[in-house]
Enzyme design. Structure first.
Site, PDB file in Angstrom:
ATOM      1  N   ARG A  66      -4.915 -14.963   6.075  1.00 25.06           N
ATOM      2  CA  ARG A  66      -3.870 -13.734   6.076  1.00 25.06           C
ATOM      3  C   ARG A  66      -2.817 -14.392   5.712  1.00 25.06           C
ATOM      4  NH1 ARG A  66      -6.044  -9.808   4.744  1.00 25.06           N
ATOM      5  NH2 ARG A  66      -4.015  -8.792   4.889  1.00 25.06           N
ATOM      6  N   ASN A  82       4.711  -5.544  12.533  1.00 25.26           N
ATOM      7  CA  ASN A  82       4.065  -6.097  11.573  1.00 25.26           C
ATOM      8  C   ASN A  82       4.148  -7.995  11.686  1.00 25.26           C
ATOM      9  OD1 ASN A  82       3.498  -3.746  10.543  1.00 25.26           O
ATOM     10  ND2 ASN A  82       5.052  -3.630   9.019  1.00 25.26           N
ATOM     11  N   HIS A 134       4.950  -8.396  17.788  1.00 24.06           N
ATOM     12  CA  HIS A 134       3.648  -9.072  17.579  1.00 24.06           C
ATOM     13  C   HIS A 134       3.416 -10.339  16.981  1.00 24.06           C
ATOM     14  CE1 HIS A 134       1.739  -4.476  17.971  1.00 24.06           C
ATOM     15  NE2 HIS A 134       2.536  -4.949  19.230  1.00 24.06           N
ATOM     16  N   GLY A 158       5.557   4.388   9.452  1.00 19.09           N
ATOM     17  CA  GLY A 158       4.207   3.962   9.131  1.00 19.09           C
ATOM     18  C   GLY A 158       3.384   3.160  10.113  1.00 19.09           C
ATOM     19  N   THR A 159       3.505   3.998  11.354  1.00 16.74           N
ATOM     20  CA  THR A 159       2.909   3.618  12.474  1.00 16.74           C
ATOM     21  C   THR A 159       2.097   4.455  12.939  1.00 16.74           C
ATOM     22  OG1 THR A 159       2.834   2.369  14.653  1.00 16.74           O
ATOM     23  CG2 THR A 159       4.653   3.564  14.147  1.00 16.74           C
ATOM     24  N   LEU A 201       2.788   8.673   6.776  1.00 12.02           N
ATOM     25  CA  LEU A 201       1.911   9.373   5.497  1.00 12.02           C
ATOM     26  C   LEU A 201       1.225  10.439   6.283  1.00 12.02           C
ATOM     27  CD1 LEU A 201       1.066   8.704   2.767  1.00 12.02           C
ATOM     28  CD2 LEU A 201      -0.840   7.275   3.525  1.00 12.02           C
ATOM     29  N   GLU A 202       1.168  10.220   7.501  1.00 11.70           N
ATOM     30  CA  GLU A 202       0.144  11.660   8.331  1.00 11.70           C
ATOM     31  C   GLU A 202       0.914  11.508   9.709  1.00 11.70           C
ATOM     32  OE1 GLU A 202      -3.537  10.125   7.967  1.00 11.70           O
ATOM     33  OE2 GLU A 202      -3.376   8.204   9.314  1.00 11.70           O
TER      34      GLU A 202
HETATM   35  N1  APR Z   1       3.601   5.133   3.758  1.00 15.46           N
HETATM   36  C1  APR Z   1       3.859   5.673   5.032  1.00 15.46           C
HETATM   37  N2  APR Z   1       3.028   5.476   6.090  1.00 15.46           N
HETATM   38  C2  APR Z   1       1.672   5.070   5.775  1.00 15.46           C
HETATM   39  C3  APR Z   1       1.457   4.724   4.499  1.00 15.46           C
HETATM   40  C4  APR Z   1       2.684   4.602   3.537  1.00 15.46           C
HETATM   41  N3  APR Z   1       2.271   4.334   2.272  1.00 15.46           N
HETATM   42  N4  APR Z   1       0.043   3.999   4.301  1.00 15.46           N
HETATM   43  C5  APR Z   1      -0.331   4.335   5.742  1.00 15.46           C
HETATM   44  N5  APR Z   1       0.571   4.834   6.196  1.00 15.46           N
HETATM   45  C6  APR Z   1       0.590   5.126   7.824  1.00 15.46           C
HETATM   46  C7  APR Z   1      -0.735   5.507   8.506  1.00 15.46           C
HETATM   47  O1  APR Z   1      -1.130   7.027   8.131  1.00 15.46           O
HETATM   48  C8  APR Z   1      -1.108   5.368   9.797  1.00 15.46           C
HETATM   49  O2  APR Z   1      -0.430   6.283  10.426  1.00 15.46           O
HETATM   50  O3  APR Z   1       0.644   3.901   8.496  1.00 15.46           O
HETATM   51  C9  APR Z   1       0.018   4.025   9.931  1.00 15.46           C
HETATM   52  C10 APR Z   1      -0.753   2.606  10.060  1.00 15.46           C
HETATM   53  O4  APR Z   1      -1.390   2.512  11.242  1.00 15.46           O
HETATM   54  P1  APR Z   1      -2.092   1.369  11.697  1.00 15.46           P
HETATM   55  O5  APR Z   1      -3.087   0.703  10.746  1.00 15.46           O
HETATM   56  O6  APR Z   1      -2.848   1.905  13.091  1.00 15.46           O
HETATM   57  O7  APR Z   1      -0.872   0.161  11.896  1.00 15.46           O
HETATM   58  P2  APR Z   1      -0.068   0.081  12.944  1.00 15.46           P
HETATM   59  O8  APR Z   1       0.284   1.155  13.669  1.00 15.46           O
HETATM   60  O9  APR Z   1       1.088  -0.972  12.658  1.00 15.46           O
HETATM   61  O10 APR Z   1      -0.858  -0.937  14.170  1.00 15.46           O
HETATM   62  C11 APR Z   1      -0.331  -1.216  15.158  1.00 15.46           C
HETATM   63  O11 APR Z   1      -2.327  -2.296  16.077  1.00 15.46           O
HETATM   64  O12 APR Z   1      -4.164  -3.615  15.500  1.00 15.46           O
HETATM   65  C12 APR Z   1      -2.688  -3.713  15.938  1.00 15.46           C
HETATM   66  O13 APR Z   1      -1.387  -5.622  16.162  1.00 15.46           O
HETATM   67  C13 APR Z   1      -1.817  -4.828  15.328  1.00 15.46           C
HETATM   68  O14 APR Z   1       0.590  -4.298  15.012  1.00 15.46           O
HETATM   69  C14 APR Z   1      -0.645  -3.612  14.729  1.00 15.46           C
HETATM   70  C15 APR Z   1      -0.886  -2.624  15.936  1.00 15.46           C
END
Ligand code: APR
Length: 237
Positions: free
Chosen positions: A59, A97, A114, A180-181, A207-208
């Site tokens: 990674r 991130n 994190h 984006g979370t 995105l959603e």
């Molecule tokens: N623009 C905006 N949002 C986006 C995009 C985009 N291009 N692509 C994806 N997304 C959104 C998805 O719809 C989702 O809601 O980003 C979000 C990503 O969610 P996760 O994959 O769950 O990531 P995250 O919320 O950062 O995860 C939190 O989980 O596994 C642990 O430690 C890890 O820091 C991470 C934590």
């Protein structure tokens, strides 16, 4: 919405998706065929350090081939320009991130709750070292030399970094923006509720809809590169 002064921005994997880094939930899946508990827990590291170190070495190498995107760059611009527009203007990015794309996009005030791929941690003397190469060969800590370094990543079951600083930033802010979370992982998923209790305005750019979407005053749906750029342009206009 009244004009904000201090802004706290929480980001997740979605802001780096358009840079070619997989999100965690849905899509390609970051875990590269590994279960989370096999690579992202202290127990996994104790059980099979080689597997864990090889995973993070991969990674760490991968993120160095990626570039920040328009959303990261817009947040860097906001941090530079906002204090010039508004008295007391301040921008804090709190990111889940572990990539360095916010910094490469120009953000300076970044809290990596994190941890970071490009950092290695000595659990003997607590020193942290910028690290771009592998850890699989078990390099000793350059500061104390007593113990091999581990990835400076907050694994599941460990306490996120700088929670006090995050709570202070929220207590002093007027606006909380989540970008984006998925809102699936605490404590970050709870920041919107804390922000509401503290009386902040809240905005979600994703995105959603995230799991905590109903807590936000406003949600805008779409890709981060578009939504974040538009939001920053409007704020700075
Ligand atoms: N623009 C905006 N949002 C986006 C995009 C985009 N291009 N692509 C994806 N997304 C959104 C998805 O719809 C989702 O809601 O980003 C979000 C990503 O969610 P996760 O994959 O769950 O990531 P995250 O919320 O950062 O995860 C939190 O989980 O596994 C642990 O430690 C890890 O820091 C991470 C934590």
């Amino acid at each position: 919405m009244t004009k904000p002064h201090a802004i706290v921005i929480l980001t997740g994997a979605g802001i780096s998706a358009e840079s070619g880094i997989d999100t965690f939930r849905g899509g390609g899946g970051l875990w590269e065929q590994h279960r989370v508990e096999d690579v992202a827990t202290p127990e996994a590291f104790a059980r099979d350090p080689e597997l864990v170190l090889r995973f993070y070495d991969m990674r760490r190498a991968a993120i160095q081939t990626k570039a920040s995107n328009a959303a990261h760059v817009a947040l860097g611009r906001l941090e530079r320009e906002w204090p010039k527009r508004v008295p007391g203007g301040e921008v804090t990015v709190v990111t889940q991130n572990v990539d360095d794309l916010h910094e490469r996009g120009g953000s300076l005030n970044v809290i990596h709750m994190h941890g970071e791929h490009l950092s290695a941690w000595c659990t003997a003397c607590d020193a942290r070292h910028r690290w771009t190469g592998p850890l699989l060969d078990r390099p000793r800590c350059p500061a104390c030399g007593t113990r091999a370094l581990r990835p400076d990543i907050v694994w599941f079951g460990e306490i996120p970094y700088r929670m006090d600083a995050i709570q202070t930033a929220l207590a002093e802010a007027d606006l909380f923006v989540s970008i984006g979370t998925s809102g699936a992982v605490y404590p970050a998923a709870g920041f919107v509720r804390l922000a509401r209790e503290l009386g902040l305005q809240t905005l979600e750019l994703n995105l959603e809809r995230s799991q905590g979407s109903t807590w936000f005053h406003e949600t805008r749906l779409g890709p981060a590169t578009e939504l974040v750029t538009n939001w920053v342009d409007t704020l700075l206009a």
